[in-house]
Design an enzyme around this catalytic site. Structure first.
Site, short mmCIF file in Angstrom:
data_model
loop_
_atom_site.label_atom_id
_atom_site.label_comp_id
_atom_site.label_asym_id
_atom_site.label_seq_id
_atom_site.Cartn_x
_atom_site.Cartn_y
_atom_site.Cartn_z
N GLU A 80 6.44 -7.37 -4.93
CA GLU A 80 5.66 -8.67 -5.33
C GLU A 80 5.33 -8.58 -6.65
O GLU A 80 4.72 -9.35 -7.28
CB GLU A 80 4.43 -8.58 -4.09
CG GLU A 80 3.54 -7.61 -4.49
CD GLU A 80 2.16 -8.28 -5.19
OE1 GLU A 80 1.58 -8.92 -4.36
OE2 GLU A 80 2.01 -7.90 -6.20
N CYS A 112 3.97 -6.69 1.17
CA CYS A 112 4.14 -5.26 1.02
C CYS A 112 5.14 -4.48 1.70
O CYS A 112 5.57 -3.54 1.97
CB CYS A 112 2.75 -4.51 1.47
SG CYS A 112 1.33 -4.68 0.39
N HIS A 234 2.74 1.11 7.25
CA HIS A 234 2.31 0.77 5.86
C HIS A 234 0.87 1.26 5.49
O HIS A 234 0.02 1.25 6.52
CB HIS A 234 2.45 -0.75 5.84
CG HIS A 234 1.77 -1.40 4.43
ND1 HIS A 234 2.08 -0.94 3.54
CD2 HIS A 234 0.61 -2.35 4.52
CE1 HIS A 234 1.51 -1.57 2.47
NE2 HIS A 234 0.59 -2.49 3.23
#
Ligand SMILES: [Zn+2]
Lengths: 348, 130
Positions: A80, A112, A234
């Site tokens: 990103e 993400c 994550h």
């Protein structure tokens, strides 16, 4: 057999402590360190960005795979924080690595989880028989607005994975993706910093999507959490991956090795991929690995890997994630950090 | 145009590609058209080793405009393991007092500069202590 034939990670040497950021904004450091389980985070050098981090991680992956870079048919980078709004990061990365020009290159973007998308597409192109090898990279130099909760977590780092069919070190057995329109975190065109939905980032976003992908992956594979040696989710902070692991039935021990966030921060597209790299650094033949990424917006990609006997041959061919995490750290004060991250307005 | 020159220099700046004289073996980095030793025009491309040592260095405390926000930083002459010498910034040095001639370094891929606010990002090699 399709899977990872080479993997590599990279983290910058610079760090800022959660305590340093909290002091700057008059916040209580202990509530952040204990509440979010974040001690410190990586900060990119002034000469580092998603492209240089991708090159460093990919070089380590090539050292492990020991293949001719010319045999790589595709290179995808998920981030990103691509340095250019228009011009794919991969164009520079392939030239630095001696890959191509006969190569397919693209930038991926999905908050993400852009890194796991790159891995997913790379693996499936190899599986389809389109090419011998394909590389998927997740790398970021993410920014949180000054004083925002994200400032404690947004960090820099990345991992690269070369997918292939020969000398596979971790076979990909199953994958599953889970996506919906969930506005938990976004950045509009032209804005410097992202916005997020505060508490909305928890249950309706992170937990729903990670659980959605994880549950489907377990059903698809007819496996249960206890069948795995390692699991990595994550890591937007220290707390969420531990909590989601618990809800799914994974133990602290299974999460331990890949749970690098308290000392690294959230490397965004590099988060679960660097966690996976940390696991592959120490995994043994036969170990099963469970991985689920998460990207705001929102979606999750899940993978089940089976480590092969090739793993022990490649582990020591390149620096390990732990080497980058623990060695040669340079601590910054808030002023240096603000300068490094270009948070100070200059006369140009 | 800075982009044309930058593009031309990509092989040497990104991948340390040099030219080796096919007649006398002289290694030219950056690559040359004519060998300064034997005047041959035939070179074959080789890739230099990314490891070496510091021959000498200086610490820049007042930098040129583009690098004025990065001072202090060290610039060194690096001798690579294949004996070729080049000039590079030595990045990530915290204590310049501890920098020493003969120290082992590795060349890494970093951003060197930006062409202003809207121009291209320019990448290349820097040395880091090994
Ligand atoms: Zn000659």
């Amino acid at each position: 057999m399709v899977g990872i034939v080479g993997f590599g990670a990279y983290l910058p040497r610079y760090r800022i402590k959660a305590e340093t950021i909290a002091k700057q904004w008059g916040m209580d450091a202990n509530s952040i360190i204990r509440g979010l389980q974040l001690n410190e985070k990586t900060v990119p050098g002034q000469d580092e960005d998603t492209i240089t981090i991708s090159v460093a991680a990919a070089k380590n992956a090539l050292l492990r795979a020991q293949i001719d870079p010319q045999d790589i048919g595709a290179l995808y980078i998920g981030s990103e924080s691509h340095p250019y709004a228009v011009k794919p990061s991969g164009t520079i990365v392939i030239d630095a690595l001696g890959i191509g020009p006969h190569v397919h290159v693209a930038s991926y973007e999905f908050a993400c989880k852009a890194g796991s998308e790159a891995m997913y597409v790379a693996a499936n192109l190899v599986k389809a028989g389109e090419m011998k090898y394909a590389m998927g990279i997740g790398a970021d130099t993410s920014q949180g607005a000054p004083g925002d909760a994200l400032e404690y977590s947004a960090s820099a780092g990345g991992a690269a994975f070369i997918m292939g069919t020969e000398k596979v070190v971790a076979e990909i057995l199953f994958t599953h993706s889970y996506t919906s329109d969930t506005p938990d975190f976004w950045r509009r065109e032209g804005e410097d910093y992202p916005r997020h939905g505060g508490r909305f980032t928890g249950d309706p976003a992170y937990f729903k999507h990670v659980m959605g992908a994880a549950t489907a992956l377990l059903e698809k594979s007819k496996m249960k959490p206890s069948d795995f040696k390692y699991a990595v989710f994550h890591m937007p902070n220290g707390k969420f991956p531990q909590e989601v692991g618990k809800r799914l039935g994974f133990t602290k021990e299974q999460l331990e090795v890949g749970w690098i966030v308290p000392w690294m921060g959230n490397t965004y597209s590099g988060s679960s991929p660097t966690g996976l790299a940390a696991i592959l650094d120490v995994a043994k033949p036969g170990d099963m690995i469970f991985m689920v990424s998460f990207g705001s917006g929102a979606g999750s990609d899940g993978f089940i890997f089976k480590v092969t006997k090739e793993i022990t041959k490649v582990q020591n061919r390149a620096p390990k994630l732990k080497d980058y995490l623990d060695k040669d750290k340079i601590y910054l004060d808030y002023g240096e950090y603000a300068k490094f991250r270009k948070k100070i307005k200059l006369n140009e | 145009m800075i982009t044309a020159r930058y593009h031309r220099e990509v092989p040497q700046r990104y991948r340390l590609e040099a030219g080796k004289c096919t007649k006398c073996g002289y290694v030219a980095f950056p690559p040359r058209l004519v060998c300064p030793k034997c005047s041959t025009k035939k070179f074959k491309p080789i890739v230099l080793k990314d490891e070496g040592k510091i021959i000498t260095y200086t610490v820049i405390r007042v930098g040129p405009d583009k690098f004025s926000k990065e001072t202090p930083y060290a610039i060194g002459i690096i001798e690579l393991n294949d004996k070729l010498r080049l000039t590079a910034q030595i990045a990530g040095v915290v204590d310049f007092e501890k920098l020493k001639i003969g120290q082992k370094v590795k060349l890494v891929f970093r951003k060197i500069q930006d062409d202003g606010k809207a121009g291209i990002h320019m990448y290349g090699y820097k040395a880091v202590l090994a």
